[in-house]
Motif scaffolding. Structure first.
Motif, mmCIF file in Angstrom:
data_model
loop_
_atom_site.group_PDB
_atom_site.id
_atom_site.type_symbol
_atom_site.label_atom_id
_atom_site.label_comp_id
_atom_site.label_asym_id
_atom_site.label_seq_id
_atom_site.Cartn_x
_atom_site.Cartn_y
_atom_site.Cartn_z
ATOM 1 N N GLU A 1 -38.971 -30.765 17.584
ATOM 2 C CA GLU A 1 -37.491 -30.288 18.615
ATOM 3 C C GLU A 1 -37.498 -30.940 19.694
ATOM 4 O O GLU A 1 -38.226 -30.957 20.644
ATOM 5 C CB GLU A 1 -37.610 -28.641 18.975
ATOM 6 N N GLY A 2 -36.380 -31.470 20.051
ATOM 7 C CA GLY A 2 -36.409 -32.098 21.510
ATOM 8 C C GLY A 2 -35.555 -32.052 22.745
ATOM 9 O O GLY A 2 -35.405 -30.064 22.894
ATOM 10 N N SER B 1 -32.160 -29.533 23.872
ATOM 11 C CA SER B 1 -31.169 -28.568 22.998
ATOM 12 C C SER B 1 -30.675 -27.792 24.556
ATOM 13 O O SER B 1 -31.062 -28.105 24.982
ATOM 14 C CB SER B 1 -31.231 -28.401 22.112
ATOM 15 N N ARG B 2 -29.611 -27.557 24.350
ATOM 16 C CA ARG B 2 -28.751 -26.688 24.525
ATOM 17 C C ARG B 2 -30.141 -25.290 24.912
ATOM 18 O O ARG B 2 -30.486 -24.522 26.071
ATOM 19 C CB ARG B 2 -27.895 -25.511 24.192
ATOM 20 N N GLU B 3 -30.856 -24.545 23.819
ATOM 21 C CA GLU B 3 -31.348 -23.728 24.176
ATOM 22 C C GLU B 3 -32.540 -24.272 24.189
ATOM 23 O O GLU B 3 -33.433 -23.054 25.215
ATOM 24 C CB GLU B 3 -32.219 -23.595 22.557
ATOM 25 N N ARG B 4 -33.389 -25.478 24.709
ATOM 26 C CA ARG B 4 -34.778 -25.637 24.897
ATOM 27 C C ARG B 4 -34.145 -26.359 26.459
ATOM 28 O O ARG B 4 -35.475 -25.786 26.686
ATOM 29 C CB ARG B 4 -35.493 -26.653 24.495
ATOM 30 N N MET B 5 -33.004 -27.317 26.736
ATOM 31 C CA MET B 5 -33.069 -27.980 28.252
ATOM 32 C C MET B 5 -32.626 -27.400 28.518
ATOM 33 O O MET B 5 -31.864 -27.393 30.397
ATOM 34 C CB MET B 5 -33.184 -29.339 27.908
ATOM 35 N N ILE C 1 -24.914 -32.807 24.369
ATOM 36 C CA ILE C 1 -25.625 -33.942 23.845
ATOM 37 C C ILE C 1 -26.882 -32.534 23.473
ATOM 38 O O ILE C 1 -27.340 -32.054 23.772
ATOM 39 C CB ILE C 1 -26.122 -34.692 24.645
ATOM 40 N N CYS C 2 -27.724 -33.467 21.798
ATOM 41 C CA CYS C 2 -29.058 -32.482 22.131
ATOM 42 C C CYS C 2 -29.579 -34.024 21.301
ATOM 43 O O CYS C 2 -29.020 -35.153 20.845
ATOM 44 C CB CYS C 2 -29.119 -31.720 20.641
ATOM 45 N N MET C 3 -30.838 -33.894 21.333
ATOM 46 C CA MET C 3 -31.835 -35.528 20.597
ATOM 47 C C MET C 3 -32.969 -34.902 20.819
ATOM 48 O O MET C 3 -33.390 -34.096 20.989
ATOM 49 C CB MET C 3 -31.640 -35.819 21.451
ATOM 50 N N HIS C 4 -33.245 -34.751 18.343
ATOM 51 C CA HIS C 4 -34.314 -35.110 18.485
ATOM 52 C C HIS C 4 -34.941 -36.126 17.720
ATOM 53 O O HIS C 4 -33.911 -37.209 17.400
ATOM 54 C CB HIS C 4 -34.270 -33.883 17.278
ATOM 55 N N LEU C 5 -36.373 -35.076 16.995
ATOM 56 C CA LEU C 5 -36.500 -36.711 16.272
ATOM 57 C C LEU C 5 -37.084 -36.297 14.549
ATOM 58 O O LEU C 5 -36.817 -34.986 14.353
ATOM 59 C CB LEU C 5 -38.040 -36.598 16.899
ATOM 60 N N ILE D 1 -40.215 -33.336 29.054
ATOM 61 C CA ILE D 1 -40.340 -32.786 27.842
ATOM 62 C C ILE D 1 -40.902 -33.827 27.198
ATOM 63 O O ILE D 1 -40.674 -35.053 26.648
ATOM 64 C CB ILE D 1 -39.529 -32.062 27.348
ATOM 65 N N SER D 2 -42.178 -33.075 26.134
ATOM 66 C CA SER D 2 -42.601 -33.662 25.179
ATOM 67 C C SER D 2 -42.555 -33.193 24.021
ATOM 68 O O SER D 2 -42.114 -31.836 24.041
ATOM 69 C CB SER D 2 -43.994 -33.687 24.528
ATOM 70 N N PRO D 3 -42.155 -33.673 22.352
ATOM 71 C CA PRO D 3 -41.025 -33.093 21.795
ATOM 72 C C PRO D 3 -42.332 -32.563 20.706
ATOM 73 O O PRO D 3 -43.399 -32.599 21.169
ATOM 74 C CB PRO D 3 -40.577 -34.157 20.777
ATOM 75 N N SER D 4 -42.111 -30.719 20.736
ATOM 76 C CA SER D 4 -42.589 -29.980 20.466
ATOM 77 C C SER D 4 -42.373 -29.142 19.274
ATOM 78 O O SER D 4 -40.451 -28.830 19.636
ATOM 79 C CB SER D 4 -43.776 -29.528 21.183
#
Length: 131
Positions: A23-24, A26-30, A35-39, A7-10
């Motif tokens: 947003e990078g 997370s459970r909700e997005r991926m 784990i979660c990873m954000h900028l 993905i691209s952060p969006s």
């Protein structure tokens, strides 16, 4: 079994801590399970609210800029973090990051909480301890 995903952060969201995150993963997005990873970009003069992450560890890579983090039960410790450095925050450790510099500070944040905000506990009683 899920598939690999790129993905691209969006999109962005406002965290309880007082910062806006890009947003990078997370459970909700991926569908991440552990784990979660954000900028995060902390603007000059930006300051988080005192908080901890109950039951979850945090790893941070400082991409650019410089920040200061107060940490400990009474935020009695002070640490400077510069671009290219890594930071580890144990689960349950009170902390308060800020950017006292003239330039934005950018970081990649990974946490063992796949929901990112679920484990955030604000500590308003510690706010006045940091100048």
């Amino acid at each position: 079994m899920t598939s690999c995903q790129k993905i691209s952060p969006s999109g962005s969201y406002d965290g309880k801590q007082g910062f806006t995150y890009l947003e990078g993963i997370s459970r909700e997005r991926m569908g991440a399970q552990a784990i979660c990873m954000h900028l995060l970009t902390i603007p000059p003069g930006g300051r988080a609210k005192a908080h901890l992450h109950a039951g979850h560890e945090t790893a941070i890579f400082a991409v650019s800029g410089a920040t200061v983090m107060y940490w400990g039960p009474r935020l009695e410790h002070r640490m400077e973090i510069a671009a290219g450095e890594l930071l580890y925050i144990p689960a349950g450790m009170p902390h308060l990051p800020m950017n006292p510099g003239p330039d934005p500070a950018v970081a990649v944040i990974a946490r063992t909480d796949p929901h990112e905000q679920e484990s955030v506990v604000l500590l308003p009683e510690l706010e006045a301890l940091v100048p």
